[in-house]
Design a protein around this motif. Structure first.
Motif, PDB file in Angstrom:
ATOM      1  N   ASN A  38       0.810  -1.221   0.000  1.00 18.92           N
ATOM      2  CA  ASN A  38       0.000   0.000   0.000  1.00 18.92           C
ATOM      3  C   ASN A  38       0.843   1.271   0.000  1.00 18.92           C
ATOM      4  OD1 ASN A  38      -2.558  -1.354   0.161  1.00 18.92           O
ATOM      5  ND2 ASN A  38      -2.080  -1.825   2.308  1.00 18.92           N
ATOM      6  N   GLY A  39       2.159   1.110   0.042  1.00 14.42           N
ATOM      7  CA  GLY A  39       3.039   2.263   0.070  1.00 14.42           C
ATOM      8  C   GLY A  39       3.786   2.436  -1.240  1.00 14.42           C
ATOM      9  N   TYR A  40       5.108   2.509  -1.151  1.00 17.55           N
ATOM     10  CA  TYR A  40       5.950   2.697  -2.329  1.00 17.55           C
ATOM     11  C   TYR A  40       6.628   1.378  -2.709  1.00 17.55           C
ATOM     12  CZ  TYR A  40       5.156   7.656  -1.643  1.00 17.55           C
ATOM     13  OH  TYR A  40       4.558   8.886  -1.511  1.00 17.55           O
ATOM     14  N   PRO A  41       7.043   1.232  -3.966  1.00 16.85           N
ATOM     15  CA  PRO A  41       7.610  -0.052  -4.423  1.00 16.85           C
ATOM     16  C   PRO A  41       8.934  -0.378  -3.746  1.00 16.85           C
ATOM     17  CG  PRO A  41       7.003   1.376  -6.277  1.00 16.85           C
ATOM     18  CD  PRO A  41       6.949   2.217  -5.048  1.00 16.85           C
ATOM     19  N   LEU A  42       9.240  -1.658  -3.726  1.00 17.78           N
ATOM     20  CA  LEU A  42      10.554  -2.116  -3.288  1.00 17.78           C
ATOM     21  C   LEU A  42      11.560  -1.872  -4.413  1.00 17.78           C
ATOM     22  CD1 LEU A  42       9.450  -5.448  -1.600  1.00 17.78           C
ATOM     23  CD2 LEU A  42      10.103  -3.325  -0.457  1.00 17.78           C
ATOM     24  N   ALA A  43      12.838  -1.876  -4.061  1.00 17.97           N
ATOM     25  CA  ALA A  43      13.868  -1.514  -5.036  1.00 17.97           C
ATOM     26  C   ALA A  43      13.852  -2.423  -6.262  1.00 17.97           C
ATOM     27  CB  ALA A  43      15.238  -1.554  -4.359  1.00 17.97           C
ATOM     28  N   PHE A  44      13.655  -3.711  -6.063  1.00 12.89           N
ATOM     29  CA  PHE A  44      13.724  -4.643  -7.202  1.00 12.89           C
ATOM     30  C   PHE A  44      12.520  -4.502  -8.138  1.00 12.89           C
ATOM     31  CE2 PHE A  44      11.057  -7.140  -4.364  1.00 12.89           C
ATOM     32  CZ  PHE A  44      10.204  -7.805  -5.235  1.00 12.89           C
ATOM     33  N   GLN A  45      11.466  -3.810  -7.707  1.00  6.74           N
ATOM     34  CA  GLN A  45      10.277  -3.627  -8.528  1.00  6.74           C
ATOM     35  C   GLN A  45      10.341  -2.393  -9.421  1.00  6.74           C
ATOM     36  OE1 GLN A  45       7.603  -3.365  -5.115  1.00  6.74           O
ATOM     37  NE2 GLN A  45       6.697  -5.354  -5.647  1.00  6.74           N
ATOM     38  N   LEU A  46      11.254  -1.478  -9.136  1.00  9.26           N
ATOM     39  CA  LEU A  46      11.225  -0.169  -9.772  1.00  9.26           C
ATOM     40  C   LEU A  46      11.362  -0.229 -11.291  1.00  9.26           C
ATOM     41  CD1 LEU A  46      13.311   1.954  -7.236  1.00  9.26           C
ATOM     42  CD2 LEU A  46      10.836   1.937  -7.558  1.00  9.26           C
ATOM     43  N   TRP A  47      12.298  -1.009 -11.785  1.00  9.79           N
ATOM     44  CA  TRP A  47      12.535  -1.022 -13.228  1.00  9.79           C
ATOM     45  C   TRP A  47      11.308  -1.507 -13.996  1.00  9.79           C
ATOM     46  CZ3 TRP A  47      14.707   1.222 -16.957  1.00  9.79           C
ATOM     47  CH2 TRP A  47      14.862   0.629 -18.200  1.00  9.79           C
ATOM     48  N   ASP A  48      10.713  -2.585 -13.539  1.00  2.09           N
ATOM     49  CA  ASP A  48       9.527  -3.100 -14.231  1.00  2.09           C
ATOM     50  C   ASP A  48       8.384  -2.091 -14.223  1.00  2.09           C
ATOM     51  OD1 ASP A  48      10.701  -5.484 -14.944  1.00  2.09           O
ATOM     52  OD2 ASP A  48       9.977  -6.573 -13.180  1.00  2.09           O
ATOM     53  N   LEU A  49       8.331  -1.241 -13.195  1.00 12.50           N
ATOM     54  CA  LEU A  49       7.249  -0.272 -13.085  1.00 12.50           C
ATOM     55  C   LEU A  49       7.458   0.967 -13.955  1.00 12.50           C
ATOM     56  CD1 LEU A  49       6.621  -0.453  -9.234  1.00 12.50           C
ATOM     57  CD2 LEU A  49       5.066  -1.237 -11.033  1.00 12.50           C
ATOM     58  N   ILE A  50       8.707   1.283 -14.287  1.00 12.60           N
ATOM     59  CA  ILE A  50       8.956   2.527 -15.030  1.00 12.60           C
ATOM     60  C   ILE A  50       9.429   2.310 -16.467  1.00 12.60           C
ATOM     61  CG2 ILE A  50       9.533   3.759 -12.898  1.00 12.60           C
ATOM     62  CD1 ILE A  50      12.495   3.727 -13.877  1.00 12.60           C
ATOM     63  N   LYS A  51       9.909   1.130 -16.810  1.00  8.68           N
ATOM     64  CA  LYS A  51      10.542   0.974 -18.119  1.00  8.68           C
ATOM     65  C   LYS A  51       9.574   1.241 -19.270  1.00  8.68           C
ATOM     66  CE  LYS A  51      10.097  -4.099 -18.207  1.00  8.68           C
ATOM     67  NZ  LYS A  51      10.876  -5.364 -18.224  1.00  8.68           N
ATOM     68  N   GLY A  52       8.308   0.968 -19.068  1.00 11.93           N
ATOM     69  CA  GLY A  52       7.333   1.221 -20.124  1.00 11.93           C
ATOM     70  C   GLY A  52       7.123   2.691 -20.412  1.00 11.93           C
ATOM     71  N   SER A  53       7.492   3.556 -19.470  1.00 12.92           N
ATOM     72  CA  SER A  53       7.292   4.993 -19.657  1.00 12.92           C
ATOM     73  C   SER A  53       8.507   5.672 -20.289  1.00 12.92           C
ATOM     74  CB  SER A  53       6.968   5.668 -18.322  1.00 12.92           C
ATOM     75  OG  SER A  53       8.083   5.594 -17.434  1.00 12.92           O
ATOM     76  N   GLY A  97      13.411  11.024 -13.775  1.00 13.37           N
ATOM     77  CA  GLY A  97      12.127  11.597 -14.164  1.00 13.37           C
ATOM     78  C   GLY A  97      11.001  10.581 -14.097  1.00 13.37           C
ATOM     79  N   ALA A  98      11.286   9.353 -14.534  1.00 16.06           N
ATOM     80  CA  ALA A  98      10.254   8.310 -14.503  1.00 16.06           C
ATOM     81  C   ALA A  98       9.915   7.906 -13.074  1.00 16.06           C
ATOM     82  CB  ALA A  98      10.731   7.095 -15.304  1.00 16.06           C
ATOM     83  N   LEU A  99      10.911   7.819 -12.213  1.00 14.75           N
ATOM     84  CA  LEU A  99      10.664   7.481 -10.807  1.00 14.75           C
ATOM     85  C   LEU A  99       9.846   8.567 -10.126  1.00 14.75           C
ATOM     86  CD1 LEU A  99      14.116   6.054  -9.628  1.00 14.75           C
ATOM     87  CD2 LEU A  99      11.989   4.787  -9.936  1.00 14.75           C
ATOM     88  N   ALA A 100      10.172   9.821 -10.407  1.00 12.14           N
ATOM     89  CA  ALA A 100       9.428  10.927  -9.804  1.00 12.14           C
ATOM     90  C   ALA A 100       7.966  10.876 -10.231  1.00 12.14           C
ATOM     91  CB  ALA A 100      10.058  12.255 -10.202  1.00 12.14           C
ATOM     92  N   GLU A 101       7.729  10.608 -11.510  1.00 13.55           N
ATOM     93  CA  GLU A 101       6.356  10.521 -12.008  1.00 13.55           C
ATOM     94  C   GLU A 101       5.602   9.388 -11.312  1.00 13.55           C
ATOM     95  OE1 GLU A 101       4.040   9.812 -16.278  1.00 13.55           O
ATOM     96  OE2 GLU A 101       6.128  10.468 -16.258  1.00 13.55           O
ATOM     97  N   LEU A 102       6.272   8.258 -11.107  1.00 12.41           N
ATOM     98  CA  LEU A 102       5.670   7.115 -10.422  1.00 12.41           C
ATOM     99  C   LEU A 102       5.339   7.453  -8.968  1.00 12.41           C
ATOM    100  CD1 LEU A 102       5.010   4.003 -10.289  1.00 12.41           C
ATOM    101  CD2 LEU A 102       7.423   3.684  -9.641  1.00 12.41           C
ATOM    102  N   PHE A 103       6.274   8.086  -8.273  1.00  7.37           N
ATOM    103  CA  PHE A 103       6.104   8.376  -6.853  1.00  7.37           C
ATOM    104  C   PHE A 103       5.110   9.511  -6.602  1.00  7.37           C
ATOM    105  CE2 PHE A 103       9.819   6.421  -4.353  1.00  7.37           C
ATOM    106  CZ  PHE A 103       9.823   5.301  -5.173  1.00  7.37           C
ATOM    107  N   MET A 104       5.094  10.500  -7.481  1.00 10.42           N
ATOM    108  CA  MET A 104       4.229  11.665  -7.273  1.00 10.42           C
ATOM    109  C   MET A 104       2.752  11.291  -7.269  1.00 10.42           C
ATOM    110  SD  MET A 104       6.239  14.494  -9.596  1.00 10.42           S
ATOM    111  CE  MET A 104       4.876  15.643  -9.662  1.00 10.42           C
ATOM    112  N   ALA A 105       2.418  10.223  -7.960  1.00 14.31           N
ATOM    113  CA  ALA A 105       1.007   9.832  -8.067  1.00 14.31           C
ATOM    114  C   ALA A 105       0.516   9.062  -6.847  1.00 14.31           C
ATOM    115  CB  ALA A 105       0.812   8.989  -9.324  1.00 14.31           C
ATOM    116  N   LYS A 106       1.416   8.700  -5.957  1.00 14.51           N
ATOM    117  CA  LYS A 106       1.038   7.850  -4.822  1.00 14.51           C
ATOM    118  C   LYS A 106       0.763   8.673  -3.558  1.00 14.51           C
ATOM    119  CE  LYS A 106       3.504   3.757  -6.478  1.00 14.51           C
ATOM    120  NZ  LYS A 106       2.255   3.005  -6.703  1.00 14.51           N
ATOM    121  N   THR A 107      -0.261   8.283  -2.830  1.00 17.37           N
ATOM    122  CA  THR A 107      -0.583   8.915  -1.542  1.00 17.37           C
ATOM    123  C   THR A 107      -0.886   7.818  -0.520  1.00 17.37           C
ATOM    124  OG1 THR A 107      -2.885   9.123  -2.246  1.00 17.37           O
ATOM    125  CG2 THR A 107      -1.451  11.047  -2.556  1.00 17.37           C
ATOM    126  N   PRO A 108       0.137   7.116  -0.035  1.00 17.50           N
ATOM    127  CA  PRO A 108      -0.066   6.014   0.911  1.00 17.50           C
ATOM    128  C   PRO A 108      -0.593   6.494   2.255  1.00 17.50           C
ATOM    129  CG  PRO A 108       2.122   5.943  -0.096  1.00 17.50           C
ATOM    130  CD  PRO A 108       1.542   7.284  -0.390  1.00 17.50           C
TER     131      PRO A 108
END
Length: 342
Positions: A38-53, A97-108
């Motif tokens: 429900n919070g922010y991704p773990l380190a090993f998840q980051l690439w899969d979450l941003i590579k498409g962007s 830039g991609a990580l910031a976009e991913l994190f900015m959208a989250k409000t845990p």
């Protein structure tokens, strides 16, 4: 051979004693912000979450090739693509830039981190040190929510400026006594040092290191301060704000006026050698203990830290109490439990 039940009791008792001791500092990794998904991704998840962007297919493929070739996570892959010069590479800018976009959208939810900062603020003697390897603003938002004062090195309201001198300031008032004037501290804020930078931090060519709102875009022509290089020789951590933050980190673990005696590491897998080297150097002190709380550690990290007599390791599958190995613990490794016990 110690019975499993006796080992668990000894472990819980020792952890409780250490958490309630004086001069305790904290090191937070990605596991402390995960919050069961429900919070922010773990380190090993980051690439899969941003590579498409990432729209630059060539550079995306270069990063993927480094990861496929054995790079230990996204930050390591970026370091391998770094040319070692004094300026950042386009790879790092794309990812930041991609990580910031991913994190900015989250409000845990803030309840667990609110409990954490509320509890550690009560132990502020002098001011509790929290070192974070995370880019997210959970600590800052939770502290504001529960009205706990946090000092992160920035001053000012809109587009705050970085001034590390705030870490050495004391807050109080002068009052008269029969012995004359006396300074009484009225607030002992938590000192938050985000060693890898943060959402909202940026560097401006004309105005220096600044911070904007966590949900805002930095001004055009500035550079986000996230995912700093660890291998670069010319710059590395020798530029603001990293130079001051890492100096505080090393000093608090070793040689400043009031070094911490215990470092509580939560949700950090000990994969960053830049951080590990500072901790290992501090373990030469006879009055220093490291407590490691993580769901899991790599075999290499377990071997390196579990045998040390001034280290306590708690994971889901195995634990170590000052060199003695025992079974894992169901939840003592989790931020959710620790936030209620500190």
């Amino acid at each position: 051979m110690v019975a499993a039940s006796d080992f668990a009791k000894d472990l819980e008792a020792k952890v409780s004693q250490q958490l309630r001791s004086q001069r305790v500092g904290y090191l937070l990794g990605a596991g402390s912000s995960y919050l069961n998904g429900n919070g922010y991704p773990l380190a090993f998840q980051l690439w899969d979450l941003i590579k498409g962007s990432l729209t630059d297919a060539g550079r995306r493929d270069d990063i993927q090739a480094k990861l496929d070739g054995g790079a230990n996570g996204l930050e390591h892959a970026l370091d391998l693509l770094d040319d070692g010069g004094a300026t950042d590479t386009p790879y790092r800018h794309l990812v930041t830039g991609a990580l910031a976009e991913l994190f900015m959208a989250k409000t845990p939810p803030l309840d667990m981190h609110g409990e954490f900062v509320r509890r550690i603020a009560q132990h502020a003697d002098p001011s509790v040190k929290v070192f974070s390897l995370n880019y997210d603003p959970l600590i800052e938002r939770a502290a504001a929510h529960v009205r706990v004062r946090v000092v992160d090195g920035y001053l000012g309201a809109e587009h705050s400026y970085f001034d590390p001198a705030v870490f050495s300031e004391r807050i109080g008032r002068m009052r008269g006594t029969h012995k004359g004037k006396r300074f009484d501290e009225t607030v002992k804020p938590i000192h938050l040092m985000k060693l890898h930078g943060s959402l909202g931090w940026y560097s401006c060519p004309s105005n220096g290191v600044r911070r904007c709102g966590f949900g805002a875009e930095p001004p055009v022509g500035t550079k986000r301060l996230m995912v700093p290089p660890q291998r670069r020789k010319a710059a590395d951590t020798m530029i603001p704000p990293y130079s001051a933050l890492w100096s505080e980190f090393r000093g608090c673990l070793a040689h400043n006026a009031t070094p911490i005696n215990r470092l509580v590491c939560i949700g950090y897998g000990f994969a960053d050698e830049h951080v590990n080297a500072v901790i290992e150097n501090a373990l030469a002190r006879t009055d220093f203990t490291v407590l490691i709380f993580a769901k899991e550690l790599s075999a290499a990290s377990w071997s390196r830290w579990s045998e040390k007599t001034n280290v306590i390791v708690v994971t889901e599958t195995q634990c170590s109490l000052k060199g003695a190995t025992g079974p894992g613990h169901a939840d003592l490794w989790s931020f959710e439990r620790l936030a209620k016990e500190i």
